[in-house]
Design a protein around this motif. Structure first.
Motif, PDB file in Angstrom:
ATOM      1  N   SER A 181      76.646  69.206  63.855  1.00  0.00           N
ATOM      2  CA  SER A 181      77.422  69.564  62.663  1.00  0.00           C
ATOM      3  C   SER A 181      78.585  68.615  62.416  1.00  0.00           C
ATOM      4  O   SER A 181      79.386  68.861  61.523  1.00  0.00           O
ATOM      5  N   LYS A 182      78.669  67.535  63.204  1.00  0.00           N
ATOM      6  CA  LYS A 182      79.759  66.579  63.028  1.00  0.00           C
ATOM      7  C   LYS A 182      79.202  65.167  63.083  1.00  0.00           C
ATOM      8  O   LYS A 182      78.367  64.862  63.938  1.00  0.00           O
ATOM      9  N   LEU A 183      79.658  64.304  62.179  1.00  0.00           N
ATOM     10  CA  LEU A 183      79.304  62.896  62.157  1.00  0.00           C
ATOM     11  C   LEU A 183      80.567  62.079  62.403  1.00  0.00           C
ATOM     12  O   LEU A 183      81.649  62.447  61.938  1.00  0.00           O
ATOM     13  N   HIS A 184      80.427  60.985  63.144  1.00  0.00           N
ATOM     14  CA  HIS A 184      81.569  60.138  63.450  1.00  0.00           C
ATOM     15  C   HIS A 184      81.261  58.697  63.034  1.00  0.00           C
ATOM     16  O   HIS A 184      80.201  58.156  63.367  1.00  0.00           O
ATOM     17  N   PHE A 185      82.187  58.095  62.317  1.00  0.00           N
ATOM     18  CA  PHE A 185      82.067  56.709  61.872  1.00  0.00           C
ATOM     19  C   PHE A 185      83.261  55.918  62.400  1.00  0.00           C
ATOM     20  O   PHE A 185      84.404  56.398  62.362  1.00  0.00           O
ATOM     21  N   SER A 186      82.989  54.715  62.898  1.00  0.00           N
ATOM     22  CA  SER A 186      84.044  53.816  63.365  1.00  0.00           C
ATOM     23  C   SER A 186      84.286  52.759  62.290  1.00  0.00           C
ATOM     24  O   SER A 186      83.344  52.266  61.669  1.00  0.00           O
ATOM     25  N   TRP A 187      85.558  52.387  62.097  1.00  0.00           N
ATOM     26  CA  TRP A 187      85.867  51.389  61.089  1.00  0.00           C
ATOM     27  C   TRP A 187      87.210  50.742  61.373  1.00  0.00           C
ATOM     28  O   TRP A 187      88.063  51.305  62.044  1.00  0.00           O
ATOM     29  N   HIS A 188      87.371  49.540  60.858  1.00  0.00           N
ATOM     30  CA  HIS A 188      88.648  48.837  60.877  1.00  0.00           C
ATOM     31  C   HIS A 188      88.524  47.602  60.008  1.00  0.00           C
ATOM     32  O   HIS A 188      87.427  47.173  59.644  1.00  0.00           O
ATOM     33  N   SER A 189      89.653  47.018  59.644  1.00  0.00           N
ATOM     34  CA  SER A 189      89.662  45.840  58.787  1.00  0.00           C
ATOM     35  C   SER A 189      90.812  44.942  59.187  1.00  0.00           C
ATOM     36  O   SER A 189      91.904  45.418  59.510  1.00  0.00           O
ATOM     37  N   LYS A 190      90.568  43.629  59.168  1.00  0.00           N
ATOM     38  CA  LYS A 190      91.613  42.676  59.509  1.00  0.00           C
ATOM     39  C   LYS A 190      92.552  42.420  58.332  1.00  0.00           C
ATOM     40  O   LYS A 190      93.653  41.914  58.527  1.00  0.00           O
ATOM     41  N   SER A 191      92.106  42.712  57.120  1.00  0.00           N
ATOM     42  CA  SER A 191      92.930  42.525  55.939  1.00  0.00           C
ATOM     43  C   SER A 191      93.071  43.862  55.216  1.00  0.00           C
ATOM     44  O   SER A 191      92.438  44.854  55.571  1.00  0.00           O
ATOM     45  N   LYS A 192      93.912  43.896  54.187  1.00  0.00           N
ATOM     46  CA  LYS A 192      94.156  45.125  53.436  1.00  0.00           C
ATOM     47  C   LYS A 192      92.915  45.493  52.623  1.00  0.00           C
ATOM     48  O   LYS A 192      92.461  44.716  51.787  1.00  0.00           O
ATOM     49  N   VAL A 193      92.362  46.669  52.856  1.00  0.00           N
ATOM     50  CA  VAL A 193      91.191  47.172  52.139  1.00  0.00           C
ATOM     51  C   VAL A 193      91.467  48.619  51.743  1.00  0.00           C
ATOM     52  O   VAL A 193      91.767  49.451  52.597  1.00  0.00           O
ATOM     53  N   GLU A 194      91.394  48.895  50.450  1.00  0.00           N
ATOM     54  CA  GLU A 194      91.581  50.249  49.966  1.00  0.00           C
ATOM     55  C   GLU A 194      90.240  50.975  49.919  1.00  0.00           C
ATOM     56  O   GLU A 194      89.193  50.351  49.675  1.00  0.00           O
ATOM     57  N   TYR A 195      90.249  52.276  50.137  1.00  0.00           N
ATOM     58  CA  TYR A 195      89.009  53.032  50.125  1.00  0.00           C
ATOM     59  C   TYR A 195      89.197  54.331  49.356  1.00  0.00           C
ATOM     60  O   TYR A 195      90.307  54.827  49.181  1.00  0.00           O
ATOM     61  N   LYS A 196      88.075  54.862  48.897  1.00  0.00           N
ATOM     62  CA  LYS A 196      88.031  56.175  48.275  1.00  0.00           C
ATOM     63  C   LYS A 196      86.752  56.855  48.728  1.00  0.00           C
ATOM     64  O   LYS A 196      85.674  56.268  48.677  1.00  0.00           O
ATOM     65  N   LEU A 197      86.852  58.091  49.189  1.00  0.00           N
ATOM     66  CA  LEU A 197      85.738  58.786  49.820  1.00  0.00           C
ATOM     67  C   LEU A 197      85.304  59.960  48.954  1.00  0.00           C
ATOM     68  O   LEU A 197      86.126  60.633  48.329  1.00  0.00           O
ATOM     69  N   GLY A 198      83.991  60.195  48.877  1.00  0.00           N
ATOM     70  CA  GLY A 198      83.443  61.321  48.132  1.00  0.00           C
ATOM     71  C   GLY A 198      82.134  61.791  48.731  1.00  0.00           C
ATOM     72  O   GLY A 198      81.478  61.061  49.483  1.00  0.00           O
ATOM     73  N   PHE A 199      81.720  63.016  48.411  1.00  0.00           N
ATOM     74  CA  PHE A 199      80.500  63.591  48.958  1.00  0.00           C
ATOM     75  C   PHE A 199      79.677  64.214  47.835  1.00  0.00           C
ATOM     76  O   PHE A 199      80.227  64.720  46.852  1.00  0.00           O
ATOM     77  N   HIS A 200      78.347  64.163  48.001  1.00  0.00           N
ATOM     78  CA  HIS A 200      77.438  64.819  47.068  1.00  0.00           C
ATOM     79  C   HIS A 200      76.361  65.538  47.872  1.00  0.00           C
ATOM     80  O   HIS A 200      75.720  64.956  48.757  1.00  0.00           O
TER      81      HIS A 200
END
Length: 597
Positions: free
Chosen positions: A95-114
């Motif tokens: 019932s849980k998903l895990h994602f790893s992430w990182h960025s060396k420069s400035k990166v904006e994000y927006k998250l949504g679900f369907h």
């Protein structure tokens, strides 16, 4: 170079695909995770400095599809469309998903679900904000899936991640597709009593068709009873045979380990669990000697009381300059900062800065200040106590600690496994043993001062470029490493996989419990930051440990070194070695390694 170095990007040796997992498309996306060029990753031909990475860790891939590999969706700004197009099936119990992430420069994000069927599954929740900046250091975010229990169906889920890479301001849309079976909750049935005239069936027997004699009926009944008895006896014998075979195999493994002063040699999987070869594990103890119990009174301390305890080391916030974010959680952050000398403003020194976000509660702020003082006033070359704090009114408190160039030990060990790691120095087995000696020296000092750490792990240590290791407090660790802590129904997150049995069951903490945690930390060092007992449900940990089962010997770990770990995991605290003995034993082993290198 330590044996068992990382394989080429996208693939790790280890567990092979089980039955039903050898899908050509799945193998293709794992072996060739970066088939596109950089121009395809940025629409319109925009180019940026490589640095954005979004992937599933080895533990997450193993948990979902049984492979020992990292699955990259974006590697250094290059999108893996093969991975994104694969509609991954989520196991029913997950019932849980895990994602790893990182960025060396400035990166904006927006998250949504369907979700294609809102009746069967509610909108997923996540432990990060729905929009913001991608962390500059390696972080993990979680997605929680909740089935409503109203119907049986397969739900199609799409997690949409929009990333905007500055300064081009081009929006790249990443769609992560998942499938999950949801089942209806079974409610207990309350049926009314049957009515004889409506729900019962009257059967009329014709005297002509009744069995000819009573003796014939008795014969058939006797045969049926005999067959049932024979079948039951056969099942019992089969169960006893399997149990005896398992006992023989277990005894063989223990006898083999006795001859080598450790456990039996494991297979290539590190998720096996073997019985530790310690004298008192032959007959598990059911009671423990009286230990020193420290009352956990963190929740009873108010924020004003916590500030009063650190008032003597408080400094002006104007002397602190925040630079890069090193780690970030739900409500906590660790910065690389600069501290200006009070007497000579021209002198500056780097520091770690621990602080909280605006949404942090007063309880979380109080715990950060209280836990930061765990090592205060102690002086040892392998300890990193708090240096200063800023507790000015109207501002979020910050905690300052001396800076160590390579940062958190657990993240450093995991970086050593990555091909793109910025670490130019190869880590040898001798280096890892030297790190273990330093941790043991710091813990030996704490034991002499009668200080119990209660949360010793690689995540609570730091390291610099000269491979000097120092033990820190556990302030913000629950927030920065949420997968290492679990709540066992008492509303208290604890490092279950690092705790001794007496600490888990009776909440008894002592220096012997820290020795147990040191054995797990030594296992972390030899596996370069893997998670112990990753396949065991936290609620089952106490039963596993009481039965004598332990994590298996890591690949390429010498028998002598694993024997040290096994001694730390003795059920009886009195049977475990002291930290001073561990320092001496590891030092001798380190010298022996140097003689052959």
């Amino acid at each position: 170079m330590l044996p068992g170095a990382p394989d080429p990007p996208g693939w790790r040796r280890g567990r092979q695909p089980g039955p039903g997992l050898c899908c050509p498309s799945l193998l293709l996306l794992l072996v060739f995770p970066t088939l596109l060029t950089g121009s395809e990753a940025q629409p319109g031909g925009a180019t940026t400095e490589p640095g954005l990475n979004v992937y599933m860790s080895v533990e997450e891939v193993g948990r979902l599809i049984g492979l020992d590999a990292e699955l990259y969706y974006v590697r250094n700004d290059i999108i893996n469309h093969y991975a994104l197009s694969f509609n991954l099936l989520i196991p029913t119990e997950t019932s849980k998903l895990h994602f790893s992430w990182h960025s060396k420069s400035k990166v904006e994000y927006k998250l949504g679900f369907h979700v294609d069927n809102p009746i069967a599954m509610e909108t997923p929740q996540t432990n990060i904000s729905m929009q913001g900046d991608v962390p500059r250091s390696l972080s993990v975010f979680r997605v929680d899936l909740f089935c409503s229990g109203k119907m049986d169906t397969e739900v199609m889920l799409v997690m949409q991640l929009n990333v905007t890479i500055s300064p081009a301001k081009n929006i790249t849309v990443l769609n992560f597709k998942r499938r999950k079976m949801c089942y209806r909750k079974i409610e207990p049935e309350h049926k009314p009593p049957l009515s004889p005239d409506r729900n019962s069936t009257r059967i009329h027997f014709d005297p002509v068709n009744v069995a000819p004699t009573t003796s014939t009926r008795v014969f058939y009944i006797s045969v049926g009873v005999c067959c049932a008895v024979i079948f039951l006896v056969a099942i019992i014998l089969a169960v006893l045979h399997l149990h005896s075979m398992k006992r023989v195999e277990l005894d063989d493994s223990i006898s083999d380990s006795s001859s080598s002063q450790g456990l039996s040699q494991p297979s290539t999987q590190t998720t096996q669990y073997l019985r530790a070869d310690t004298p008192n594990n032959a007959t598990p103890v059911t009671s423990y000697p009286t230990l020193r119990i420290e009352k956990n009174d963190l929740k009873s301390v108010t924020l004003q009381e916590a500030k009063a305890k650190v008032k003597d080391i408080a400094i002006s916030r104007e002397r602190v300059t925040l630079k890069d974010v090193l780690q970030e959680g739900t409500f906590g952050r660790i910065f690389h900062g600069i501290l200006v000398d009070d007497k000579d403003p021209s002198k500056e020194k780097p520091v770690f800065v621990k602080t909280v976000k605006d949404q942090a509660s007063e309880v979380q702020i109080t715990m950060m200040l209280t836990e930061s003082c765990k090592l205060r006033g102690l002086h040892h070359r392998n300890l990193l106590p708090v240096g200063h704090v800023c507790i000015e009114d109207g501002e979020k408190p910050i905690v300052l600690l001396p800076y160590m160039n390579w940062g958190n030990l657990k993240l450093f060990l995991r970086q050593c496994k990555l091909v793109e790691a910025n670490n130019p120095q190869a880590i040898s087995q001798q280096d890892l043993v030297h790190m273990a000696i330093q941790i043991a020296c710091g813990m030996s000092y704490l034991a002499r001062r009668e200080v119990i750490h209660k949360d010793l792990a690689a995540r609570n240590c730091v390291i610099d470029e000269s491979l000097q290791v120092k033990i820190t407090d556990n302030a913000l660790s629950r927030d920065l490493f949420p997968m290492d802590y679990h709540c066992l129904g008492d509303n208290e997150n604890r490092p279950v996989r690092w705790m001794s049995l007496e600490s888990l069951v009776n909440k008894e903490f002592s220096s012997a419990g820290d020795v147990w945690a040191f054995g797990v930390t030594l296992w972390e060092l030899m596996t370069l930051g893997q998670t112990p007992y990753v396949d065991i449900d936290p609620f089952e940990m106490a039963a596993y440990l009481k039965d004598g089962y332990r994590i298996a010997q890591p690949i390429n770990c010498p028998d002598e070194l694993f024997a040290v770990m096994a001694c730390c995991w003795a059920l009886d605290p009195e049977e475990r070695p002291k930290f001073q003995q561990l320092v001496q034993c590891l030092t001798e082993f380190h010298s022996a390694l140097g003689a052959y290198v």
